[in-house]
Design a protein around this motif. Structure first.
Motif, mmCIF file in Angstrom:
data_model
loop_
_atom_site.group_PDB
_atom_site.id
_atom_site.type_symbol
_atom_site.label_atom_id
_atom_site.label_comp_id
_atom_site.label_asym_id
_atom_site.label_seq_id
_atom_site.Cartn_x
_atom_site.Cartn_y
_atom_site.Cartn_z
ATOM 1 N N ALA A 140 0.833 -1.216 0.000
ATOM 2 C CA ALA A 140 0.000 0.000 0.000
ATOM 3 C C ALA A 140 0.863 1.260 0.000
ATOM 4 C CB ALA A 140 -0.932 -0.002 1.217
ATOM 5 N N ILE A 141 1.920 1.256 0.790
ATOM 6 C CA ILE A 141 2.826 2.415 0.825
ATOM 7 C C ILE A 141 3.494 2.595 -0.532
ATOM 8 C CG2 ILE A 141 4.977 3.304 1.815
ATOM 9 C CD1 ILE A 141 4.112 1.987 4.482
ATOM 10 N N ALA A 142 3.943 1.502 -1.124
ATOM 11 C CA ALA A 142 4.602 1.580 -2.440
ATOM 12 C C ALA A 142 3.639 2.098 -3.505
ATOM 13 C CB ALA A 142 5.150 0.214 -2.836
ATOM 14 N N GLU A 143 2.389 1.626 -3.479
ATOM 15 C CA GLU A 143 1.402 2.079 -4.464
ATOM 16 C C GLU A 143 1.091 3.564 -4.287
ATOM 17 O OE1 GLU A 143 -1.862 -0.638 -3.976
ATOM 18 O OE2 GLU A 143 -0.894 -2.190 -5.208
ATOM 19 N N THR A 144 0.965 4.006 -3.031
ATOM 20 C CA THR A 144 0.710 5.424 -2.765
ATOM 21 C C THR A 144 1.874 6.275 -3.255
ATOM 22 O OG1 THR A 144 -0.639 4.864 -0.844
ATOM 23 C CG2 THR A 144 0.212 7.106 -0.957
ATOM 24 N N ALA A 145 3.082 5.827 -2.984
ATOM 25 C CA ALA A 145 4.261 6.572 -3.439
ATOM 26 C C ALA A 145 4.294 6.644 -4.962
ATOM 27 C CB ALA A 145 5.536 5.917 -2.905
ATOM 28 N N LYS A 146 3.947 5.539 -5.612
ATOM 29 C CA LYS A 146 3.939 5.507 -7.081
ATOM 30 C C LYS A 146 2.878 6.450 -7.647
ATOM 31 C CE LYS A 146 4.376 2.067 -10.697
ATOM 32 N NZ LYS A 146 4.360 0.643 -11.004
ATOM 33 N N GLU A 147 1.705 6.500 -7.007
ATOM 34 C CA GLU A 147 0.635 7.399 -7.448
ATOM 35 C C GLU A 147 1.048 8.865 -7.366
ATOM 36 O OE1 GLU A 147 -2.921 6.810 -5.139
ATOM 37 O OE2 GLU A 147 -2.945 4.670 -5.564
#
Length: 184
Positions: A139-146
């Motif tokens: 979830a943290i990685a996806e948020t950072a990518k967004e």
């Protein structure tokens, strides 16, 4: 008999081989002990670092820089005046700054949390990490990518320049006189 003097039936001195094997084993054990000591130091360092990261996250969460607190202290629209283009532009700039600070604060908290998780799971391998931790890291990685904005990345241009300078096949001329090795 020849065996008693250290010579085998084929005339080879086994005592030299045994001594070399013992020395190699002793060196291997010493290296393993040194590695274990180094890993212990690394683990202790990571543990101290994780505590520091956790303390930073706690400080951020309770501070005025917390993204939730930033939202509570905003000015209401029209507080700077009505009917003045300058006041509206100022409020729009203010609102943009507050919004960006909230994003920065949230992103920083997420990155600190991810660093803490990475430190605490170091050495386990991703397969040995519990499912909740895996989901949180994803979830943290996806948020950072967004929220990633390539135009703001100070290293992206340098990475592109480095990649462009390393074209495959141009470093060593091949047979036939050209860089790829053909006779084109």
């Amino acid at each position: 008999m020849a065996v008693e003097s250290g010579l085998s039936l084929f005339g080879v001195d086994n005592s030299a081989n045994v001594a070399a094997a013992i020395k190699a084993q002793a060196a291997s054990q010493a290296a393993a002990a040194a590695t274990a000591a180094a890993l212990k130091v690394e683990y202790d360092s990571l543990t101290e670092y994780k505590k520091m990261v956790t303390d930073l996250l706690d400080d951020l969460t309770g501070s005025n820089a917390d993204h939730k607190k930033l939202a509570h202290g905003t000015l209401p629209a029209g507080k700077l005046g009505h009917g003045f283009p300058e006041a509206e532009a100022l409020f729009k700039s203010y609102d943009t700054v507050i919004t960006e600070l909230q994003k920065l604060s949230k992103g920083l908290a997420d990155q600190i949390e991810a660093l803490g998780i990475a430190i605490s799971t170091a050495g386990k391998g991703f397969g040995d990490v519990d499912d909740d931790t895996k989901r949180r890291m994803v979830a943290i990685a996806e948020t950072a990518k967004e929220h990633y904005v390539p135009e703001r990345d100070p290293y992206l241009e340098e990475q592109r320049r480095l990649a462009a300078s390393q074209h495959p096949g141009t470093a060593t001329p091949g047979a036939g006189g050209n860089a790829t090795g053909g006779n084109h």
